[in-house]
Scaffold this motif. Structure first.
Motif, PDB file in Angstrom:
ATOM      1  N   VAL A 136       0.952  -1.425  -0.216  1.00  0.00           N
ATOM      2  CA  VAL A 136       0.213  -0.205   0.126  1.00  0.00           C
ATOM      3  C   VAL A 136       0.823   1.434   0.183  1.00  0.00           C
ATOM      4  CG1 VAL A 136      -1.678   1.189   1.517  1.00  0.00           C
ATOM      5  CG2 VAL A 136      -1.789  -0.628   1.213  1.00  0.00           C
ATOM      6  N   VAL A 137       0.810   1.548  -1.167  1.00  0.00           N
ATOM      7  CA  VAL A 137       1.337   3.012  -1.294  1.00  0.00           C
ATOM      8  C   VAL A 137       0.751   4.611  -0.389  1.00  0.00           C
ATOM      9  CG1 VAL A 137       2.442   4.524  -2.956  1.00  0.00           C
ATOM     10  CG2 VAL A 137       2.596   2.257  -3.295  1.00  0.00           C
ATOM     11  N   TRP A 138      -0.171   4.424  -0.465  1.00  0.00           N
ATOM     12  CA  TRP A 138      -1.719   5.781  -0.118  1.00  0.00           C
ATOM     13  C   TRP A 138      -3.196   4.787   0.039  1.00  0.00           C
ATOM     14  CZ3 TRP A 138      -5.348   8.132  -2.465  1.00  0.00           C
ATOM     15  CH2 TRP A 138      -5.969   9.416  -1.934  1.00  0.00           C
ATOM     16  N   ARG A 139      -3.208   5.982   0.722  1.00  0.00           N
ATOM     17  CA  ARG A 139      -4.782   6.003   1.481  1.00  0.00           C
ATOM     18  C   ARG A 139      -5.141   7.141   1.965  1.00  0.00           C
ATOM     19  NH1 ARG A 139      -5.306  -0.008   4.151  1.00  0.00           N
ATOM     20  NH2 ARG A 139      -7.920   0.252   3.757  1.00  0.00           N
ATOM     21  N   SER A 140      -6.710   7.090   1.092  1.00  0.00           N
ATOM     22  CA  SER A 140      -7.285   8.579   0.989  1.00  0.00           C
ATOM     23  C   SER A 140      -8.451   8.456   2.600  1.00  0.00           C
ATOM     24  CB  SER A 140      -8.095   8.341   0.139  1.00  0.00           C
ATOM     25  OG  SER A 140      -9.434   7.296   0.494  1.00  0.00           O
ATOM     26  N   GLY A 141      -8.459   7.671   3.243  1.00  0.00           N
ATOM     27  CA  GLY A 141      -9.152   7.391   4.270  1.00  0.00           C
ATOM     28  C   GLY A 141     -10.436   7.899   3.615  1.00  0.00           C
ATOM     29  N   VAL A 142     -11.415   7.588   4.580  1.00  0.00           N
ATOM     30  CA  VAL A 142     -12.687   6.973   4.531  1.00  0.00           C
ATOM     31  C   VAL A 142     -13.782   8.930   3.956  1.00  0.00           C
ATOM     32  CG1 VAL A 142     -15.057   6.713   4.939  1.00  0.00           C
ATOM     33  CG2 VAL A 142     -13.872   5.274   5.536  1.00  0.00           C
ATOM     34  N   ILE A 143     -14.265   9.337   2.700  1.00  0.00           N
ATOM     35  CA  ILE A 143     -14.627  10.326   2.427  1.00  0.00           C
ATOM     36  C   ILE A 143     -15.962  10.288   2.944  1.00  0.00           C
ATOM     37  CG2 ILE A 143     -14.540  11.926   0.607  1.00  0.00           C
ATOM     38  CD1 ILE A 143     -11.021  11.327   1.627  1.00  0.00           C
ATOM     39  N   SER A 144     -16.485  10.841   3.134  1.00  0.00           N
ATOM     40  CA  SER A 144     -17.888  11.373   3.186  1.00  0.00           C
ATOM     41  C   SER A 144     -18.579  12.185   2.936  1.00  0.00           C
ATOM     42  CB  SER A 144     -18.051  10.893   4.406  1.00  0.00           C
ATOM     43  OG  SER A 144     -18.232   9.506   5.247  1.00  0.00           O
ATOM     44  N   TYR A 145     -19.591  11.984   1.800  1.00  0.00           N
ATOM     45  CA  TYR A 145     -20.324  12.992   1.253  1.00  0.00           C
ATOM     46  C   TYR A 145     -21.625  12.840   1.816  1.00  0.00           C
ATOM     47  CZ  TYR A 145     -21.964  16.106  -1.809  1.00  0.00           C
ATOM     48  OH  TYR A 145     -23.378  16.739  -3.247  1.00  0.00           O
ATOM     49  N   ASN A 146     -21.910  13.694   1.456  1.00  0.00           N
ATOM     50  CA  ASN A 146     -24.382  13.466   1.962  1.00  0.00           C
ATOM     51  C   ASN A 146     -25.087  15.321   1.369  1.00  0.00           C
ATOM     52  OD1 ASN A 146     -23.549  14.757   4.629  1.00  0.00           O
ATOM     53  ND2 ASN A 146     -24.467  14.584   4.705  1.00  0.00           N
ATOM     54  N   ASP A 147     -25.557  15.096   0.389  1.00  0.00           N
ATOM     55  CA  ASP A 147     -26.610  16.171  -0.220  1.00  0.00           C
ATOM     56  C   ASP A 147     -27.551  15.715  -0.406  1.00  0.00           C
ATOM     57  OD1 ASP A 147     -26.936  18.470  -0.972  1.00  0.00           O
ATOM     58  OD2 ASP A 147     -25.256  18.647  -2.276  1.00  0.00           O
ATOM     59  N   LYS A 148     -28.923  16.384  -0.522  1.00  0.00           N
ATOM     60  CA  LYS A 148     -30.553  16.344  -0.181  1.00  0.00           C
ATOM     61  C   LYS A 148     -30.243  16.661  -2.221  1.00  0.00           C
ATOM     62  CE  LYS A 148     -31.499  17.070   4.000  1.00  0.00           C
ATOM     63  NZ  LYS A 148     -32.054  15.955   4.943  1.00  0.00           N
ATOM     64  N   PHE A 149     -31.161  16.866  -2.742  1.00  0.00           N
ATOM     65  CA  PHE A 149     -30.694  16.848  -4.440  1.00  0.00           C
ATOM     66  C   PHE A 149     -32.814  16.791  -4.482  1.00  0.00           C
ATOM     67  CE2 PHE A 149     -27.724  14.684  -3.769  1.00  0.00           C
ATOM     68  CZ  PHE A 149     -26.738  15.033  -5.078  1.00  0.00           C
ATOM     69  N   GLU A 150     -32.841  17.667  -5.437  1.00  0.00           N
ATOM     70  CA  GLU A 150     -34.503  18.196  -5.670  1.00  0.00           C
ATOM     71  C   GLU A 150     -34.738  17.751  -7.218  1.00  0.00           C
ATOM     72  OE1 GLU A 150     -36.764  21.144  -5.727  1.00  0.00           O
ATOM     73  OE2 GLU A 150     -36.036  22.098  -3.581  1.00  0.00           O
ATOM     74  N   THR A 151     -34.291  16.163  -7.687  1.00  0.00           N
ATOM     75  CA  THR A 151     -34.504  15.463  -8.674  1.00  0.00           C
ATOM     76  C   THR A 151     -35.822  14.472  -9.287  1.00  0.00           C
ATOM     77  OG1 THR A 151     -33.508  13.220  -7.882  1.00  0.00           O
ATOM     78  CG2 THR A 151     -32.410  15.252  -8.562  1.00  0.00           C
ATOM     79  N   VAL A 152     -36.033  14.522 -10.499  1.00  0.00           N
ATOM     80  CA  VAL A 152     -37.074  13.267 -10.412  1.00  0.00           C
ATOM     81  C   VAL A 152     -36.416  11.893 -10.826  1.00  0.00           C
ATOM     82  CG1 VAL A 152     -38.518  13.137 -12.983  1.00  0.00           C
ATOM     83  CG2 VAL A 152     -37.423  15.233 -12.900  1.00  0.00           C
ATOM     84  N   ASP A 153     -35.782  11.668 -10.540  1.00  0.00           N
ATOM     85  CA  ASP A 153     -35.152   9.795 -10.195  1.00  0.00           C
ATOM     86  C   ASP A 153     -34.442   9.573  -9.531  1.00  0.00           C
ATOM     87  OD1 ASP A 153     -32.618   9.681 -12.986  1.00  0.00           O
ATOM     88  OD2 ASP A 153     -33.575  10.875 -12.533  1.00  0.00           O
ATOM     89  N   GLU A 154     -33.870   9.162  -9.158  1.00  0.00           N
ATOM     90  CA  GLU A 154     -33.551   8.707  -7.562  1.00  0.00           C
ATOM     91  C   GLU A 154     -31.625   8.023  -8.640  1.00  0.00           C
ATOM     92  OE1 GLU A 154     -34.913   6.215  -3.571  1.00  0.00           O
ATOM     93  OE2 GLU A 154     -33.756   4.879  -5.214  1.00  0.00           O
ATOM     94  N   ALA A 155     -32.498   7.937  -9.187  1.00  0.00           N
ATOM     95  CA  ALA A 155     -30.546   7.755 -10.121  1.00  0.00           C
ATOM     96  C   ALA A 155     -29.174   8.634 -10.029  1.00  0.00           C
ATOM     97  CB  ALA A 155     -30.835   6.428 -10.761  1.00  0.00           C
ATOM     98  N   SER A 156     -30.223   9.717 -10.577  1.00  0.00           N
ATOM     99  CA  SER A 156     -29.111  10.769 -11.115  1.00  0.00           C
ATOM    100  C   SER A 156     -28.909  11.736  -9.631  1.00  0.00           C
ATOM    101  CB  SER A 156     -29.754  11.821 -11.608  1.00  0.00           C
ATOM    102  OG  SER A 156     -31.018  12.453 -10.551  1.00  0.00           O
ATOM    103  N   ALA A 157     -29.283  11.840  -8.010  1.00  0.00           N
ATOM    104  CA  ALA A 157     -29.163  12.255  -7.014  1.00  0.00           C
ATOM    105  C   ALA A 157     -27.959  10.804  -7.121  1.00  0.00           C
ATOM    106  CB  ALA A 157     -30.428  12.020  -5.841  1.00  0.00           C
ATOM    107  N   ILE A 158     -28.329   9.387  -6.706  1.00  0.00           N
ATOM    108  CA  ILE A 158     -27.061   8.588  -6.427  1.00  0.00           C
ATOM    109  C   ILE A 158     -25.514   9.013  -7.158  1.00  0.00           C
ATOM    110  CG2 ILE A 158     -26.415   6.253  -6.520  1.00  0.00           C
ATOM    111  CD1 ILE A 158     -29.417   5.059  -6.631  1.00  0.00           C
ATOM    112  N   ARG A 159     -25.733   9.338  -8.810  1.00  0.00           N
ATOM    113  CA  ARG A 159     -24.683   9.713  -9.399  1.00  0.00           C
ATOM    114  C   ARG A 159     -23.924  11.478  -9.176  1.00  0.00           C
ATOM    115  NH1 ARG A 159     -28.193   7.911 -13.644  1.00  0.00           N
ATOM    116  NH2 ARG A 159     -28.826   9.983 -14.139  1.00  0.00           N
ATOM    117  N   ASP A 160     -24.767  11.988  -8.921  1.00  0.00           N
ATOM    118  CA  ASP A 160     -23.968  13.351  -8.267  1.00  0.00           C
ATOM    119  C   ASP A 160     -23.370  12.661  -7.504  1.00  0.00           C
ATOM    120  OD1 ASP A 160     -25.237  14.684 -10.704  1.00  0.00           O
ATOM    121  OD2 ASP A 160     -27.105  15.417  -9.583  1.00  0.00           O
ATOM    122  N   GLY A 161     -24.022  12.288  -5.913  1.00  0.00           N
ATOM    123  CA  GLY A 161     -23.402  11.915  -4.529  1.00  0.00           C
ATOM    124  C   GLY A 161     -22.184  10.846  -5.146  1.00  0.00           C
ATOM    125  N   LEU A 162     -22.303  10.107  -5.590  1.00  0.00           N
ATOM    126  CA  LEU A 162     -20.873   9.210  -6.274  1.00  0.00           C
ATOM    127  C   LEU A 162     -19.801  10.134  -6.897  1.00  0.00           C
ATOM    128  CD1 LEU A 162     -23.131   6.265  -7.332  1.00  0.00           C
ATOM    129  CD2 LEU A 162     -21.620   6.203  -5.337  1.00  0.00           C
TER     130      LEU A 162
END
Length: 177
Positions: A136-162
């Motif tokens: 192992v050369v490098w680890r980022s550590g666990v990066i957390s991201y959360n947000d609320k999205f106003e979207t028509v479909d759930e998949a686009s909110a998932i893609r934006d968060g990822l």
């Protein structure tokens, strides 16, 4: 001719600020104006090393997420010119993407307004190993991201968060402090 007072001082201050960016006084420089290289410096070196994804571990029940993660990382690495991407064969570095946490919830905003809100929580970790030794050369550590999205479909909110979580993890790869 009547000149407004103080304008030359503002112009002088703006010129000094711009020149300090080119001189690299704070450690920042514009890409392409660096004397050593136009590539981004990261834990992978100056961008001439090869990189490939070793594995992706994800905890979602969406089968497309693994392929989406691979695509986003490949695009970001190429965009930032962190390394030369290879899909098969040997590479100088192997990248593992771990997703230890994920949650998405959708709800209607309130009794009167029927806006669909998606609350997305994503946790990712990037691990870089040597392609020769496997260490192992490098680890980022666990990066957390959360947000609320106003979207028509759930998949686009998932893609934006990822995408945002992976961008933040790759930002850490380039930090020197």
């Amino acid at each position: 001719m009547i000149r407004p007072r103080g304008t030359w001082k503002g112009q002088l201050a703006a010129a000094v600020c711009c020149l300090s960016l080119f001189a690299g006084g704070c450690g920042y420089s514009l890409d392409g104006y660096s004397t050593s290289s136009s590539r981004a410096v990261s834990i992978l070196g100056d961008g001439n090393s090869t990189l490939k994804i070793d594995k992706v571990d994800q905890v979602t029940m969406y089968p497309w997420v693994q392929y989406y993660l691979r695509g986003v990382v490949r695009d970001e690495v190429n965009l930032r010119r962190l390394a030369r991407w290879v899909d098969s064969g040997s590479a100088d570095y192997l990248l593992s993407i771990n997703m230890p946490g994920f949650r998405v919830r959708s709800s209607v905003s309130n009794w009167v307004d029927n806006t669909l809100l998606s609350d997305t929580v994503v946790q990712v970790e990037l691990i870089v190993r040597s392609g020769k030794t496997g260490a192992v050369v490098w680890r980022s550590g666990v990066i957390s991201y959360n947000d609320k999205f106003e979207t028509v479909d759930e998949a686009s909110a998932i893609r934006d968060g990822l995408k945002e979580a992976l961008r933040r993890a790759l930002d850490r790869m380039q930090q020197k402090f």
